[in-house]
Scaffold this motif. Sequence first.
Motif, PDB file in Angstrom:
ATOM      1  N   MET A   1     -24.782 -82.895 -24.125  1.00  0.00           N
ATOM      2  CA  MET A   1     -26.171 -82.315 -24.553  1.00  0.00           C
ATOM      3  C   MET A   1     -26.058 -81.017 -24.427  1.00  0.00           C
ATOM      4  SD  MET A   1     -29.583 -83.950 -24.460  1.00  0.00           S
ATOM      5  CE  MET A   1     -29.305 -85.881 -25.231  1.00  0.00           C
ATOM      6  N   ASP A   2     -26.992 -80.137 -25.259  1.00  0.00           N
ATOM      7  CA  ASP A   2     -26.535 -78.591 -24.548  1.00  0.00           C
ATOM      8  C   ASP A   2     -27.739 -78.267 -24.163  1.00  0.00           C
ATOM      9  OD1 ASP A   2     -23.520 -78.294 -24.691  1.00  0.00           O
ATOM     10  OD2 ASP A   2     -24.092 -78.102 -26.778  1.00  0.00           O
ATOM     11  N   ALA A   3     -28.644 -78.954 -24.983  1.00  0.00           N
ATOM     12  CA  ALA A   3     -30.255 -78.368 -25.045  1.00  0.00           C
ATOM     13  C   ALA A   3     -30.927 -80.396 -24.977  1.00  0.00           C
ATOM     14  CB  ALA A   3     -30.387 -77.789 -25.755  1.00  0.00           C
ATOM     15  N   ILE A   4     -32.339 -79.982 -24.515  1.00  0.00           N
ATOM     16  CA  ILE A   4     -33.154 -80.807 -25.052  1.00  0.00           C
ATOM     17  C   ILE A   4     -34.568 -80.936 -26.090  1.00  0.00           C
ATOM     18  CG2 ILE A   4     -34.661 -83.380 -24.229  1.00  0.00           C
ATOM     19  CD1 ILE A   4     -33.487 -82.194 -21.158  1.00  0.00           C
ATOM     20  N   ASN A   5     -34.037 -80.965 -26.558  1.00  0.00           N
ATOM     21  CA  ASN A   5     -35.133 -81.051 -27.679  1.00  0.00           C
ATOM     22  C   ASN A   5     -36.962 -81.459 -27.993  1.00  0.00           C
ATOM     23  OD1 ASN A   5     -34.016 -83.461 -29.257  1.00  0.00           O
ATOM     24  ND2 ASN A   5     -33.433 -81.896 -31.031  1.00  0.00           N
ATOM     25  N   ALA A   6     -37.654 -81.520 -28.568  1.00  0.00           N
ATOM     26  CA  ALA A   6     -39.210 -82.605 -28.162  1.00  0.00           C
ATOM     27  C   ALA A   6     -38.449 -84.003 -28.326  1.00  0.00           C
ATOM     28  CB  ALA A   6     -40.005 -81.706 -29.292  1.00  0.00           C
ATOM     29  N   ALA A   7     -37.765 -84.453 -29.459  1.00  0.00           N
ATOM     30  CA  ALA A   7     -37.351 -85.462 -29.821  1.00  0.00           C
ATOM     31  C   ALA A   7     -36.412 -86.541 -27.799  1.00  0.00           C
ATOM     32  CB  ALA A   7     -36.263 -85.772 -30.904  1.00  0.00           C
ATOM     33  N   GLY A   8     -35.694 -85.534 -27.488  1.00  0.00           N
ATOM     34  CA  GLY A   8     -34.834 -85.958 -26.585  1.00  0.00           C
ATOM     35  C   GLY A   8     -35.547 -86.049 -25.468  1.00  0.00           C
ATOM     36  N   LEU A   9     -36.647 -85.290 -25.076  1.00  0.00           N
ATOM     37  CA  LEU A   9     -37.593 -85.169 -24.173  1.00  0.00           C
ATOM     38  C   LEU A   9     -38.179 -86.013 -24.637  1.00  0.00           C
ATOM     39  CD1 LEU A   9     -38.497 -83.298 -21.762  1.00  0.00           C
ATOM     40  CD2 LEU A   9     -40.716 -82.489 -23.212  1.00  0.00           C
ATOM     41  N   ILE A  10     -38.888 -86.945 -25.487  1.00  0.00           N
ATOM     42  CA  ILE A  10     -39.620 -87.739 -25.525  1.00  0.00           C
ATOM     43  C   ILE A  10     -38.231 -89.376 -25.128  1.00  0.00           C
ATOM     44  CG2 ILE A  10     -40.796 -89.430 -27.600  1.00  0.00           C
ATOM     45  CD1 ILE A  10     -41.377 -87.577 -28.697  1.00  0.00           C
ATOM     46  N   LYS A  11     -37.521 -89.476 -25.151  1.00  0.00           N
ATOM     47  CA  LYS A  11     -36.329 -89.770 -24.658  1.00  0.00           C
ATOM     48  C   LYS A  11     -36.100 -90.213 -23.041  1.00  0.00           C
ATOM     49  CE  LYS A  11     -33.601 -90.601 -29.512  1.00  0.00           C
ATOM     50  NZ  LYS A  11     -32.589 -90.701 -30.192  1.00  0.00           N
ATOM     51  N   LEU A  12     -36.257 -89.142 -22.814  1.00  0.00           N
ATOM     52  CA  LEU A  12     -36.349 -88.575 -21.471  1.00  0.00           C
ATOM     53  C   LEU A  12     -37.232 -89.204 -20.403  1.00  0.00           C
ATOM     54  CD1 LEU A  12     -34.904 -87.136 -18.917  1.00  0.00           C
ATOM     55  CD2 LEU A  12     -36.002 -85.381 -19.546  1.00  0.00           C
ATOM     56  N   PHE A  13     -38.293 -88.860 -21.205  1.00  0.00           N
ATOM     57  CA  PHE A  13     -39.296 -89.774 -20.648  1.00  0.00           C
ATOM     58  C   PHE A  13     -39.467 -91.085 -20.638  1.00  0.00           C
ATOM     59  CE2 PHE A  13     -41.362 -85.958 -19.984  1.00  0.00           C
ATOM     60  CZ  PHE A  13     -42.518 -85.895 -19.102  1.00  0.00           C
ATOM     61  N   GLU A  14     -38.557 -92.472 -21.634  1.00  0.00           N
ATOM     62  CA  GLU A  14     -38.214 -93.600 -21.423  1.00  0.00           C
ATOM     63  C   GLU A  14     -37.129 -93.482 -20.573  1.00  0.00           C
ATOM     64  OE1 GLU A  14     -36.379 -94.877 -25.214  1.00  0.00           O
ATOM     65  OE2 GLU A  14     -37.183 -96.854 -25.378  1.00  0.00           O
ATOM     66  N   ALA A  15     -35.947 -92.851 -20.456  1.00  0.00           N
ATOM     67  CA  ALA A  15     -35.904 -92.815 -19.361  1.00  0.00           C
ATOM     68  C   ALA A  15     -35.871 -93.274 -18.200  1.00  0.00           C
ATOM     69  CB  ALA A  15     -34.435 -91.692 -19.032  1.00  0.00           C
ATOM     70  N   LEU A  16     -37.254 -91.757 -17.984  1.00  0.00           N
ATOM     71  CA  LEU A  16     -37.923 -91.661 -17.263  1.00  0.00           C
ATOM     72  C   LEU A  16     -38.693 -92.780 -16.161  1.00  0.00           C
ATOM     73  CD1 LEU A  16     -38.805 -88.091 -16.790  1.00  0.00           C
ATOM     74  CD2 LEU A  16     -37.425 -89.058 -15.238  1.00  0.00           C
ATOM     75  N   LYS A  17     -39.030 -93.725 -17.406  1.00  0.00           N
ATOM     76  CA  LYS A  17     -40.056 -94.838 -16.980  1.00  0.00           C
ATOM     77  C   LYS A  17     -39.591 -96.431 -16.859  1.00  0.00           C
ATOM     78  CE  LYS A  17     -42.081 -98.494 -19.994  1.00  0.00           C
ATOM     79  NZ  LYS A  17     -42.861 -98.745 -21.977  1.00  0.00           N
TER      80      LYS A  17
ATOM     81  N   ALA B   1     -44.679 -82.398 -31.402  1.00  0.00           N
ATOM     82  CA  ALA B   1     -45.677 -81.311 -30.793  1.00  0.00           C
ATOM     83  C   ALA B   1     -44.499 -80.279 -30.063  1.00  0.00           C
ATOM     84  CB  ALA B   1     -45.582 -82.177 -29.617  1.00  0.00           C
ATOM     85  N   SER B   2     -45.193 -79.297 -29.365  1.00  0.00           N
ATOM     86  CA  SER B   2     -44.176 -78.446 -28.251  1.00  0.00           C
ATOM     87  C   SER B   2     -43.319 -78.978 -27.074  1.00  0.00           C
ATOM     88  CB  SER B   2     -44.712 -77.399 -28.319  1.00  0.00           C
ATOM     89  OG  SER B   2     -45.258 -77.126 -27.504  1.00  0.00           O
ATOM     90  N   ILE B   3     -42.682 -78.076 -26.965  1.00  0.00           N
ATOM     91  CA  ILE B   3     -42.093 -78.557 -25.549  1.00  0.00           C
ATOM     92  C   ILE B   3     -43.318 -78.606 -24.613  1.00  0.00           C
ATOM     93  CG2 ILE B   3     -40.661 -78.329 -23.620  1.00  0.00           C
ATOM     94  CD1 ILE B   3     -38.702 -79.581 -25.687  1.00  0.00           C
ATOM     95  N   ALA B   4     -43.754 -77.574 -24.493  1.00  0.00           N
ATOM     96  CA  ALA B   4     -44.414 -77.768 -23.294  1.00  0.00           C
ATOM     97  C   ALA B   4     -45.948 -78.315 -23.851  1.00  0.00           C
ATOM     98  CB  ALA B   4     -45.998 -76.282 -23.522  1.00  0.00           C
TER      99      ALA B   4
END
Length: 212
Positions: free
Chosen positions: A1-17, A61-64
């Motif tokens: 993965m070269d970069a994390i977009n908004a959809a990826g960021l949501i999945k990252l929070f699932e991984a953190l959970k 939603a935006s990354i921020a």
Amino acid sequence: MDAINAAGLIKLFEALKATFAEQREFLIALDGKVGDSDLGITMSKSFAAAYDTVVAEGEGASIAKLLKSAGVIMAKTAPSTMGTLTATGFLRGGKALDEATAIGTAELAAFWRAFADGVAERGKAKVGDKTLLDVLDPIARSMEASAADGASLASGLSAATRAAAEALENTKTMVAQHGKAAAFQEKSRGLQDAGATVGLLIVQTMHNFVAA
């Protein structure tokens, strides 16, 4: 993965959970040695709430916005010292990425620097005080070096995770200066800092997510 977009960021929070649910009992036991034994409870609750919140915000939603919303709910869900510090980190990190449409190496370096600076300011701690900051600052410095070298996101996170692991090991040589652990002073020497462990778990989860 070269970069994390908004959809990826949501999945990252699932991984953190998932990470903090899995590590709940370990963090409770670690924190119980010189603390309140509530770290595993507060972190698992706050990251679960953060995931639910970013899912509700959605991929539009935006990354921020996603990062800031996660920080806001974490502050409400876990109004403990670590809850407040991690919430501040995500809020400051989100503010640093106001213009970002995806998170690459440079953006993640900016996120971690803002996260570390926010925690230092809010917690009034400095490097060497045996706190979360003792892992956050090495993560930020490592990511900044990777960004300057033009490293990939996975490579940058791999280096940052190694830096965090070494920094966490170094906390065993320190004496706690803040929080309940400070009351134990010399008893805290030889123990890895519980808060700093949270920092390693966050960056380690980011690395595993990007490298998968």
